[in-house]
Design an enzyme around this catalytic site. Structure first.
Site: not given
Length: 422
Positions: A26-27, A30
């Protein structure tokens, strides 16, 4: 009073790996899109709380934090930039070969080498003009500042962030994709995990065949083999796996006569069906095929099916069909992950895919403090042609974060009550 299945080292490792993978991916979504947009990413963190491990590569510090929940990518400009420089502050400046300031030293000036200029800071602008004016030995001197200049204090270096390297200095589409990439990465991870299941364990088919046979089960005792094609059951033709399941499940305790085709030879095999909670079982699994193309199709279709299932569940929460007491939080999810780890790698991988889709969808909800809430603010900015006051937006996200923490406390209490009092 059942306790969480954390006693097995295998379960603990599975929990750490699964949740670490979900947060990392997820990170990473980003991070990669932010870097692509040219945003300065100050930190890539796994976990929350105090740092227990860190290293720096390039412009970014990579950290592991004490509490194994969540993570973050700290982008320049998302929070107010550090305001550590003061007028008439004594500083040291180190120049590069072009005469630009590449380092500001804010303390321990007496220990600095002779090539560092020392003076009183009169004026500075580190976001757009990138200039600083100092009084050095009674003379006023102005310097250009390198866009990657460092502020050095107490042995720590912090890179400045010109406006074009800050989150707010990028276009709405660039910021939108940097935020959206986190949840999107979770959907991609789910697809990859499901494709891996198809490649490693095969893709279930609806062919009227016997799949893997559970040793010691009714099918194995009767002599059925994996790969046997079922022609009839009790003289009734069957054309699909689902028909086999339907007939068997409706025949608990009965003896069914299977006519099978094995290597071109038809055999008649009587099978005593097990009665399990009034449902017939013969302990065989779906037939599977091994094909990269089928694995890709399985990954795509199953990702879609799981997404639709979870969206329906979320909708039932908002319509009131499901209450907060029915929700499960971190403790419950940890418990289930440990249990699935005991059931085999294919089950654990499928569970990880479901969790990844859950994380992606949850973060896309248009709630403050979530990625979806931030996307809403960006859409509003695009429609009105100017950004919303950052202080007002920050307050909304703060209140949203407080609400989420309260929700986590409620569902955690639900988990503990179910585990210890059910």
């Amino acid at each position: 009073m059942p306790l969480p299945n954390f006693d097995s080292l295998e379960s603990v490792i599975a929990i750490i790996v699964v949740f670490g993978m979900l947060v990392f991916v997820h990170e990473l979504g980003h991070f990669l899109l932010a870097k692509r947009a040219g945003i300065l990413c100050r930190e890539f963190a796994l976990g929350m709380g105090p740092k227990i491990f860190r290293f720096k590569r390039g412009e970014t510090e990579y950290t592991l934090r004490l509490l194994p929940i969540g993570g973050m990518v700290r982008m320049a400009g998302e929070d107010p930039e550090m305001d550590v420089l003061k007028t008439h502050m004594n500083v040291g400046v180190e120049l590069d070969h072009t005469g630009k300031i590449k380092r500001f030293f804010l303390d321990n000036l007496d220990a600095l080498p002779a090539n560092v200029l020392k003076g009183s800071l009169l004026d500075w602008e580190l976001e757009r003009k990138l200039q600083a004016t100092l009084e050095v030995a009674g003379e006023t001197r102005s310097f250009a500042v390198h866009p990657q200049a460092l502020l050095v204090s107490a042995g720590q270096e912090v890179q400045i962030a010109p406006h074009d390297r800050q989150f707010g200095g990028k276009t709405v589409p660039q910021r939108f994709w940097a935020i959206f990439a986190g949840p999107a990465a979770n959907f991609i991870l789910a697809f990859v995990l499901l494709v891996a299941i198809g490649l490693i364990y095969g893709v279930p088919t609806n062919a009227p065949k016997i799949g893997p046979v559970n040793p010691g089960g009714p099918a194995a005792i009767a002599g059925l083999h994996e790969g046997d094609r079922v022609v009839t059951i009790d003289a009734k033709p069957v054309a699909s796996w689902m028909e086999i399941v339907d007939v068997v499940s409706k025949s608990p305790g009965k003896t069914l006569t299977f006519v099978i085709d094995r290597n071109g030879q038809q055999l008649k095999v009587p099978v005593k069906v097990e009665n399990k909670d009034q449902v017939g079982k013969i302990m065989v699994y779906n037939p599977v095929v091994y094909s990269p193309g089928e694995a890709l199709r399985f990954g795509a279709v199953t990702t879609y099916d799981f997404t639709a299932m979870i969206v329906k569940g979320l909708a039932s929460l908002f319509t009131g069909a499901v209450g907060l007491k029915d929700l499960s939080g971190p403790v419950g999810i940890f418990k289930m992950t440990g249990e699935f780890a005991q059931q085999g790698m294919s089950i654990l991988l499928k569970w990880a895919a479901i969790l990844s889709i859950n994380l992606g969808l949850f973060n896309l909800l248009p709630l403050p403090a979530l990625d979806g809430g931030r996307l809403v603010f960006l859409i509003v900015e695009a429609l009105r042609g100017k950004p919303i006051d950052p202080h007002k937006e920050g307050m909304v996200h703060f209140l949203g974060f407080a609400f989420l923490m309260l929700l986590i406390l409620v569902v955690t209490w639900n988990d503990l009550h179910r585990i210890f009092f059910s």
